[in-house]
Design a protein around this motif. Sequence first.
Motif, PDB file in Angstrom:
ATOM      1  N   GLU A  83       0.737  -1.118  -0.142  1.00  0.00           N
ATOM      2  CA  GLU A  83      -0.157   0.227   0.181  1.00  0.00           C
ATOM      3  C   GLU A  83       0.588   0.747  -0.320  1.00  0.00           C
ATOM      4  O   GLU A  83       2.132   0.508   0.104  1.00  0.00           O
ATOM      5  CB  GLU A  83      -1.223   0.206   1.056  1.00  0.00           C
ATOM      6  N   LEU A  88       2.009  -4.096   4.504  1.00  0.00           N
ATOM      7  CA  LEU A  88       2.121  -4.398   5.649  1.00  0.00           C
ATOM      8  C   LEU A  88       2.799  -6.016   5.926  1.00  0.00           C
ATOM      9  O   LEU A  88       1.951  -6.894   5.152  1.00  0.00           O
ATOM     10  CB  LEU A  88       0.441  -4.484   5.289  1.00  0.00           C
ATOM     11  N   CYS A  91      -2.993  -8.069   5.761  1.00  0.00           N
ATOM     12  CA  CYS A  91      -4.408  -7.286   5.740  1.00  0.00           C
ATOM     13  C   CYS A  91      -5.679  -7.660   5.275  1.00  0.00           C
ATOM     14  O   CYS A  91      -5.891  -8.757   4.575  1.00  0.00           O
ATOM     15  CB  CYS A  91      -3.525  -6.484   4.430  1.00  0.00           C
ATOM     16  N   GLY A  92      -6.533  -7.381   5.828  1.00  0.00           N
ATOM     17  CA  GLY A  92      -8.021  -7.903   6.489  1.00  0.00           C
ATOM     18  C   GLY A  92      -8.741  -7.774   5.029  1.00  0.00           C
ATOM     19  O   GLY A  92      -8.996  -8.878   4.281  1.00  0.00           O
ATOM     20  N   HIS A  93      -8.661  -6.784   4.261  1.00  0.00           N
ATOM     21  CA  HIS A  93     -10.074  -6.273   3.177  1.00  0.00           C
ATOM     22  C   HIS A  93      -9.230  -6.435   2.464  1.00  0.00           C
ATOM     23  O   HIS A  93      -9.344  -7.616   1.334  1.00  0.00           O
ATOM     24  CB  HIS A  93      -9.381  -5.257   3.186  1.00  0.00           C
ATOM     25  N   ASN A 170      -1.369  -6.137  12.212  1.00  0.00           N
ATOM     26  CA  ASN A 170      -0.798  -4.512  12.093  1.00  0.00           C
ATOM     27  C   ASN A 170      -1.224  -4.122  14.182  1.00  0.00           C
ATOM     28  O   ASN A 170      -2.621  -4.822  14.386  1.00  0.00           O
ATOM     29  CB  ASN A 170      -1.118  -3.841  11.420  1.00  0.00           C
ATOM     30  N   TYR A 172      -2.758  -0.754  15.879  1.00  0.00           N
ATOM     31  CA  TYR A 172      -3.167  -0.024  16.097  1.00  0.00           C
ATOM     32  C   TYR A 172      -4.010   0.838  17.394  1.00  0.00           C
ATOM     33  O   TYR A 172      -3.988   0.493  18.234  1.00  0.00           O
ATOM     34  CB  TYR A 172      -5.256  -0.274  15.555  1.00  0.00           C
ATOM     35  N   HIS A 222      -1.250   3.309  12.335  1.00  0.00           N
ATOM     36  CA  HIS A 222      -2.938   3.033  12.114  1.00  0.00           C
ATOM     37  C   HIS A 222      -3.508   3.773  13.444  1.00  0.00           C
ATOM     38  O   HIS A 222      -3.403   3.460  14.553  1.00  0.00           O
ATOM     39  CB  HIS A 222      -3.297   1.550  12.123  1.00  0.00           C
ATOM     40  N   ILE A 241      -4.215   6.585   8.169  1.00  0.00           N
ATOM     41  CA  ILE A 241      -3.824   5.801   8.105  1.00  0.00           C
ATOM     42  C   ILE A 241      -2.748   6.983   7.684  1.00  0.00           C
ATOM     43  O   ILE A 241      -2.632   7.546   6.480  1.00  0.00           O
ATOM     44  CB  ILE A 241      -4.038   4.570   6.884  1.00  0.00           C
ATOM     45  N   TRP A 245      -4.287   8.790   5.415  1.00  0.00           N
ATOM     46  CA  TRP A 245      -5.129   8.851   3.956  1.00  0.00           C
ATOM     47  C   TRP A 245      -6.314   7.541   4.754  1.00  0.00           C
ATOM     48  O   TRP A 245      -5.753   6.946   6.591  1.00  0.00           O
ATOM     49  CB  TRP A 245      -4.766   7.698   2.534  1.00  0.00           C
ATOM     50  N   ASP A 247      -9.033   4.038   5.389  1.00  0.00           N
ATOM     51  CA  ASP A 247      -9.300   3.123   5.046  1.00  0.00           C
ATOM     52  C   ASP A 247     -10.888   3.761   4.965  1.00  0.00           C
ATOM     53  O   ASP A 247     -11.901   3.991   5.166  1.00  0.00           O
ATOM     54  CB  ASP A 247      -9.577   2.247   6.332  1.00  0.00           C
ATOM     55  N   SER A 249     -12.727   0.572   3.862  1.00  0.00           N
ATOM     56  CA  SER A 249     -14.183  -0.713   4.428  1.00  0.00           C
ATOM     57  C   SER A 249     -13.373  -0.342   6.242  1.00  0.00           C
ATOM     58  O   SER A 249     -12.515   0.264   6.319  1.00  0.00           O
ATOM     59  CB  SER A 249     -12.765  -1.778   4.330  1.00  0.00           C
ATOM     60  N   CYS A 251     -11.155  -1.547   7.852  1.00  0.00           N
ATOM     61  CA  CYS A 251     -10.292  -2.062   7.880  1.00  0.00           C
ATOM     62  C   CYS A 251     -10.369  -3.681   8.664  1.00  0.00           C
ATOM     63  O   CYS A 251     -10.744  -4.075   9.985  1.00  0.00           O
ATOM     64  CB  CYS A 251      -9.607  -1.409   8.845  1.00  0.00           C
ATOM     65  N   THR A 253      -7.794  -6.242   9.874  1.00  0.00           N
ATOM     66  CA  THR A 253      -6.629  -6.434  10.963  1.00  0.00           C
ATOM     67  C   THR A 253      -7.280  -5.425  12.149  1.00  0.00           C
ATOM     68  O   THR A 253      -6.864  -5.235  13.419  1.00  0.00           O
ATOM     69  CB  THR A 253      -5.408  -5.461  10.207  1.00  0.00           C
TER      70      THR A 253
HETATM   71  O1  PYC Z   1      -7.993  -4.317   6.283  1.00  0.00           O
HETATM   72  O2  PYC Z   1      -6.795  -5.002   7.246  1.00  0.00           O
HETATM   73  C1  PYC Z   1      -7.068  -4.189   6.332  1.00  0.00           C
HETATM   74  C2  PYC Z   1      -6.185  -2.939   6.213  1.00  0.00           C
HETATM   75  C3  PYC Z   1      -4.979  -2.476   6.637  1.00  0.00           C
HETATM   76  C4  PYC Z   1      -4.937  -1.017   5.653  1.00  0.00           C
HETATM   77  C5  PYC Z   1      -5.851  -1.451   5.352  1.00  0.00           C
HETATM   78  N1  PYC Z   1      -6.414  -2.296   5.502  1.00  0.00           N
END
Ligand code: PYC
Length: 330
Positions: A83, A88, A91-93, A170, A172, A222, A241, A245, A247, A249, A251, A253
């Motif tokens: 990214e 990372l 990354c979940g998404h 990650n 947070y 994050h 992040i 920027w 996320d 979604s 997120c 993670t």
């Molecule tokens: O979905 O884990 C996630 C993620 C990390 C950074 C952006 N999305």
Amino acid sequence: MRFAKYFSAVDSHTEGMPTRVITGGVGVIPGETMADKRLNFVKNHDHIRKLLVNEPRGHAAMSGAILQPPTRQDADWGVLFIEVSGLLPMCGHGTIGVATVLVETGMVEVTEPVTTVRLDTPAGLVLADYDTRTNLVTIRNVPAYAHELDATVDVPGLGEVRYDMAYGGNFYAILPLDQLGIPFDRAEKDRILAAGLSIMDQINAANRPAHPADSAISGCKHVQFTAPGQDGAHSRNAMAIHPGWFDRSPCGTGTCARMAQLHARGELGIGADFVNESFIGTRFIGRLLEEVPLGDRTAVVPTVAGRAWITGMGQYLLDATDPFPEGFSL
Ligand code: PYC
């Protein structure tokens, strides 16, 4: 035509957040584990990431995944998550996007009604169950844990900020947005982002987190600003992040880290659903399966469910005369 590089990709988005899945052109990155490959990539191949996520091929919130052969026998594919801020561990998404692309393009053997894709990630093995009836993907993530509760940090312009630090693939920093007196409103995005970047800078300078089992996973990029849920969601977040920027979604993670934090606070039990809403109103459904040991700590095994959609297939090229071989960001 004088192409110096040629990558094939399947583009997707997961609940609003892009995942550019690189299916060819990178070659095999050396390394005995995906964690080794991640470090090798950062050291020797980061120009590829920049080319693929920066402008003009990407944008300031671009994200992707590079497919690799797995390094372990119990996995189908290896993945490096890229990214704008770097690589990372997890990354979940991105995992939901990768599983969708692998199933929908037939890059894994598909079984009805659920195909399980086993992904070798730098943070560990992650399982993704793709439901062919609903295209819902449920990922079983690496163990998440609450690293520190009720930590404080002095932030110029904000004063003393109280936060919880949790890991879900990650790190947070988690705090309610109303602690800063800023409304949970997209019109306030510049103020929220500036606060998030200042908070992560100060945390990394004063109290940088590191994973108990893998010191290569460290630092906070994050900041999860939370707000009470609405319309059946348990929580909402504005996820600021590095380097600047949000996320799109909820997120993946970050949702796992949030569930670990709530569990450590006695506010989320094993087996209970946790609906998390993003800054743009999309949702993931999380759940904790069990407690497990992680070094001298207690962690939880989380699942997160969400959907992804393929948006395009293409080749990304670098002409040998292109003045921006690594793209740029403005
Ligand atoms: O979905 O884990 C996630 C993620 C990390 C950074 C952006 N999305």
